[in-house]
Design an enzyme around this catalytic site. Sequence first.
Site, PDB file in Angstrom:
ATOM      1  N   PRO A 117    -100.036   5.998 -53.926  1.00 26.48           N
ATOM      2  CA  PRO A 117    -100.928   5.982 -52.771  1.00 26.48           C
ATOM      3  C   PRO A 117    -101.781   7.239 -52.747  1.00 26.48           C
ATOM      4  O   PRO A 117    -101.477   8.235 -53.418  1.00 26.48           O
ATOM      5  CB  PRO A 117     -99.961   5.951 -51.581  1.00 26.48           C
ATOM      6  CG  PRO A 117     -98.750   6.676 -52.085  1.00 26.48           C
ATOM      7  CD  PRO A 117     -98.653   6.363 -53.552  1.00 26.48           C
ATOM      8  N   GLU A 134    -111.932  -1.995 -57.759  1.00 23.07           N
ATOM      9  CA  GLU A 134    -112.759  -2.198 -56.552  1.00 23.07           C
ATOM     10  C   GLU A 134    -113.322  -0.827 -56.231  1.00 23.07           C
ATOM     11  O   GLU A 134    -112.629   0.043 -55.717  1.00 23.07           O
ATOM     12  CB  GLU A 134    -111.903  -2.764 -55.422  1.00 23.07           C
ATOM     13  CG  GLU A 134    -112.719  -3.294 -54.255  1.00 23.07           C
ATOM     14  CD  GLU A 134    -112.843  -2.285 -53.132  1.00 23.07           C
ATOM     15  OE1 GLU A 134    -113.922  -1.662 -53.031  1.00 23.07           O
ATOM     16  OE2 GLU A 134    -111.881  -2.120 -52.375  1.00 23.07           O
ATOM     17  N   CYS A 165    -115.792   0.872 -48.072  1.00 25.72           N
ATOM     18  CA  CYS A 165    -116.660   0.603 -49.222  1.00 25.72           C
ATOM     19  C   CYS A 165    -117.635  -0.537 -48.946  1.00 25.72           C
ATOM     20  O   CYS A 165    -118.606  -0.716 -49.694  1.00 25.72           O
ATOM     21  CB  CYS A 165    -115.820   0.293 -50.449  1.00 25.72           C
ATOM     22  SG  CYS A 165    -114.612  -1.010 -50.172  1.00 25.72           S
ATOM     23  N   GLU A 203    -124.150   6.470 -51.401  1.00 27.82           N
ATOM     24  CA  GLU A 203    -123.194   5.996 -50.397  1.00 27.82           C
ATOM     25  C   GLU A 203    -122.792   7.162 -49.498  1.00 27.82           C
ATOM     26  O   GLU A 203    -122.284   8.180 -49.979  1.00 27.82           O
ATOM     27  CB  GLU A 203    -121.963   5.398 -51.080  1.00 27.82           C
ATOM     28  CG  GLU A 203    -120.996   4.736 -50.120  1.00 27.82           C
ATOM     29  CD  GLU A 203    -119.807   4.119 -50.838  1.00 27.82           C
ATOM     30  OE1 GLU A 203    -119.212   3.181 -50.290  1.00 27.82           O
ATOM     31  OE2 GLU A 203    -119.473   4.585 -51.952  1.00 27.82           O
TER      32      GLU A 203
END
Length: 540
Positions: free
Chosen positions: A236, A313, A347, A443
């Site tokens: 994680p 992803e 995202c 982004e």
Amino acid sequence: MNQTIWRHLLRSSKPVLQAFMYRKLHSVLHLQRHQITVFTLHQLRMDKAPAAAAGVTRNASSFLHERAFVDGKWVSAASGKTFQVTNPSTGGLIGSVPDMDAKDTEKAIEVAHKAFQTWKETTAKERSGILRKWAELCTQHKDELAKVLTAEMGKPLAEAAGEVAYGTAFMDWFAEEARRVYGDIIPTPVKTRRLLVLKQPLGVAGMITPWNFPNAMITRKACAAIAAGCTVVLKPAEDTPYSALALCELASMAGLPPGVLNVVTSSRDHAAEVGKTLCKSPLVMKISFTGSTPVGKILLEQSASTVKKVSLELGGNAPYIVFDSADVGAAVRGLMGCKFRCSGQTCVCANRILVQEGIYDEFVQKLAETMDKELKVGDGFEAGTTQGPLINSKAVDKVQGHVDDAVSKGATVVRGGKRLDGNFFSPTLLSHVTKEMRCAYEETFGPVAPILKFKTEEEAVAIANVTSSGLAGYFYSQNLSQIWRVAEQLETGLVGVNEGVVSVPEAPFGGWKESGLGSEGSKYGIDEYLQLKYVCMGGV
């Protein structure tokens, strides 16, 4: 003695004993007195806001595990090293978890490989039953899981509860999909042969998950793998390890055998070597990663050495197009969820908002008014908060940099535009944004809504597709012909038409271009953890 026991003693002790405990915390956990005070108050606050659900006797802090989970056991790093996890809202210490390295990861991989030899032989019905039980336990403890998530990631408690429900839905979904892994019988060209196609689990799946959805991104990946008959070694994000460890406890309670789900925690100092170990290990057959595009490319390159199956992803730079024919009110409402959910740290957030010139001024005005009414910045545990902190100061610096760049090139700050105390940033609306500004081609990953003006449909589609990213795209229109055209022309893996939030377990989630490889969720998600085997039976 672990930190859970220290917490209990600090809460229940008399002043003289508390003074003694403070000294012990300093010597054992290496905490200063001001850190211990924040540490203790933070746990008390988390457990009381709100009260546990009816019938649940545990509090949220009982799910804060201070060790990693390997082979069904709570384990420390072989080195004994740990790293601290803090709350991004207050800066207060939550606790410490093992700082594991390549050797710890190799051991977890070996455990998962051994467990795979028996887990792959279980029936789909058995795997389905365990996933369902896991989902039931997560539902039973949904409030506690949400509090843990808010404490380590910072998002508002209501939003955290929504993520836990979303994450649990993947358990339910893949409990069903486990029983729908069908092979094929192929019509034979030779009478004495029979041709079959089997689908079999890949093996050990290595996973690296992000901090912005520390519950749901784990379940979307791990549940698909477990349903298929694979075992998992998961790292994680270092910012949010506690949600992963809480899920491990509930998985064990649900009957998931030791070694099927293993979680390795590590700090940023060891993250690269843990990832490299997963990618290069010959025992790992699959890598699944959610995170930045640059890191994804590194993992893809490392995985090539053993020709692994890879799911990525990666970053998005989502266009959000509003045409003249759109219902402006609906487009504003859609943008509020699409842009400001998770304080803009997803995202699939709208990053470039393109509004046609005929409704541009109306849209900006209505969006500003709606932001004034609906957005409240604050700690995730405070009632009414809709905008929590950014994950760290580096994220705040990036957002401020995007705003400053836009203003220097002629953009107008309609709302916000300033960093607040700590890791908070005011929800920001920018008008008169142009393609040359950083917020229009990078982004942002923060609560900034830059509004660009366009003239024609062709221009909007060209701007939307110019980026190397292709994860999500959105547009609002009431022109049916235009809806068909634009939906087909957008170069993204997800398209929202008159919708700003489109992710559901039933639908595939995956990007085009440099936004990734493969799909998660849906009936296609389990295929990422299966391999085809053609069987030719002769002499029939």
